[in-house]
Design an enzyme around this catalytic site. Sequence first.
Site, PDB file in Angstrom:
ATOM      1  N   VAL A   9       2.635   8.694  40.181  1.00 55.93           N
ATOM      2  CA  VAL A   9       3.276   7.595  40.906  1.00 55.93           C
ATOM      3  C   VAL A   9       2.654   6.278  40.439  1.00 55.93           C
ATOM      4  O   VAL A   9       1.428   6.134  40.461  1.00 55.93           O
ATOM      5  CB  VAL A   9       3.046   7.753  42.430  1.00 55.93           C
ATOM      6  CG1 VAL A   9       3.743   6.639  43.195  1.00 55.93           C
ATOM      7  CG2 VAL A   9       3.529   9.128  42.898  1.00 55.93           C
ATOM      8  N   CYS A  10       3.473   5.342  40.038  1.00 53.59           N
ATOM      9  CA  CYS A  10       2.941   4.052  39.583  1.00 53.59           C
ATOM     10  C   CYS A  10       2.226   3.354  40.732  1.00 53.59           C
ATOM     11  O   CYS A  10       2.825   3.042  41.770  1.00 53.59           O
ATOM     12  CB  CYS A  10       4.050   3.148  39.058  1.00 53.59           C
ATOM     13  SG  CYS A  10       3.449   1.474  38.699  1.00 53.59           S
TER      14      CYS A  10
END
Lengths: 130, 130, 96, 96, 143, 143
Positions: A77-78
């Site tokens: 997940v960024c």
Amino acid sequence: MRYGILLLGAPYSNQAAHSALRFARTIIARGHQLDSVFFYHEGVHNAARLAAPPQDEPHLVDGWAELQREHGVKLDVCIAAALRRGLMDEEQAGRHGKEGHSVERPFELTGLGQLVDLGLRCDRLVTFAP
Amino acid sequence: MRYGILLLGAPYSNQAAHSALRFARTIIARGHQLDSVFFYHEGVHNAARLAAPPQDEPHLVDGWAELQREHGVKLDVCIAAALRRGLMDEEQAGRHGKEGHSVERPFELTGLGQLVDLGLRCDRLVTFAP
Amino acid sequence: MHLHTLNQSPAQSQVYRQALAAMADDDCLLLIEEAVQGALPHLIGPFEGLAGRLYVLEEDLVARGLLERCDDNARVVDVEGFVSLTEQADKVLSWY
Amino acid sequence: MHLHTLNQSPAQSQVYRQALAAMADDDCLLLIEEAVQGALPHLIGPFEGLAGRLYVLEEDLVARGLLERCDDNARVVDVEGFVSLTEQADKVLSWY
Amino acid sequence: MNVNKANEGMNDSNIAHTSITPPSATGELLVILGHAPHGSSLLREGLDMALVAAAFGRRVSLLFMGQGCWALQPGQGEGALGQKGTQSTLEMLEMYDIDNIMVEAESLERLGLESSDLVLSVSVVDAASVQQAIASHTLVMNF
Amino acid sequence: MNVNKANEGMNDSNIAHTSITPPSATGELLVILGHAPHGSSLLREGLDMALVAAAFGRRVSLLFMGQGCWALQPGQGEGALGQKGTQSTLEMLEMYDIDNIMVEAESLERLGLESSDLVLSVSVVDAASVQQAIASHTLVMNF
């Protein structure tokens, strides 16, 4: 073949997450390797650990976690996209002086460098977007 | 006049939440009463208590909370739209057997009946959408 | 009078057709967000019949660097003007 | 060969223009999600030049009740066929 | 955008991996920017991705198409409530050695933009060049 | 959609409020549905809103326009992975006494839909009737 998936759509608002999970399962069923799903833009909402959809609807967060558990797919997940949208793990909550957390394993907060790396390492990167 | 706002857009993904908060502040500055902002569809993500945007960007969650604190604006979040997207308060977390929560006061989880009521009670209901 | 807001560019989305179909003869249209593109001479085509009833939000034009390029037939209003339009309108419809 | 996917209806969004501009002569286009509307006889216009290279996702047609209405010039593939197309394509581009 | 911030979660193994891979001479990554700034964050997040890739030594090209062309309009500012625009990010491209920047001609024309009046020094390209650019890069990403 | 679920958070004061307000004879709420089913959840969430209003005794009308017309296409099913469609919700409209259902003629024509082949019994209306419907309802909401 080695695949990567980039997901930019939030669950339950548009079809992107459904399409991506369906595609992910089919890749694996055909014997390919899915290295990682990278969640970016609105896609970070797929990592919300408190998601509680009605029982007669697909549970997308659990669906992703199952891919990790059964097939070792990484769920990245960024971190920058996640933090501004209210998704943080325990470590980030500590850093930001917040109590509680909204992301937990097997989802991992990571940098965009992982996405660059995924795209260049895999044979195919497929994007699903809103 | 009495106003209500319906917000359907998630923060940081599109402009809807920014437009809505700007409009809300302007209504109040012009001497109107803003009864309530109702968060529905993707808009429920505006209630994410763990949002941590970079310091040089507007903090929308805090912006909504400030409206409540300073002007008594109710912040109503559609419970059905919120739960499937991972937004729940302590009470709902208890019901769903989850630890922790992602929504807290002044945001309140409520039903769509509140939106019907808001729309019919107010002189103007203005929608901001993705 | 009803106020209709539109937030999608007419160069990208066809939703402006719904707004136009729903507008009565004395209704006003306010272009906000990406729809401010519709106030440029090159893209104003769909809104040409709205002389005097076409508004465009100044702040959203400014953010996009488009204020100077605005067509004379679009009336530029700031967000106070937006609120003022909602005061005058019986209802506000949002097309998106 | 590159595979291009499109997920917006050509009746609603102009993004299909970008997909078409980016397609080389042997590239394929796969219509998914709302874009499956583009496989209907009434809306296939923009894709008429793609004979033999236009695909449409069966599951998304079925969900929308549109499988029977599909134009003969669109090749219906299921999600396995989608994966198969990505196997054959050197790159996959997504237009949205 | 702040590259350091975007990389906060980067782990060491990844940094090691990218540092031992030499950048190739021609483009490895083509980032296609097809959404307008301000209205959505897609364009900004696409640019962030491009900058991070460049920071890791990848050779990056950019292609503006469709609504993405609006990023090149001069005189942009912040959005509602100080919402960040993309101009500051565009100014960083040169520092990151991203100098292969293209914009599709037909998109410019449809939007009424003049190629002589854009914020960056860009190559105006036709559809055939777009197709060549896609073919000549290892990885293409649409934002 | 499950009306009870959508109302879980409803408090008593609100129920009291709606029960003492008699429903007016003509339409109080017009819900305009302009987005396609399946691709986004807007249409379904708009229908949920309409059902809840009807459950609270409000007189509700529906207007399908643009992409929203696809909700009236027969033979729809679930989406990817069993994602819920809107057909089951549409079937509940009658039970909730929502019987003023309109669809805009030009939208149908643009999409190639035949008015004789729709899942609901609807009135096909022109733009002037759309404008009248907007004028004759107390509250109009776009989904």
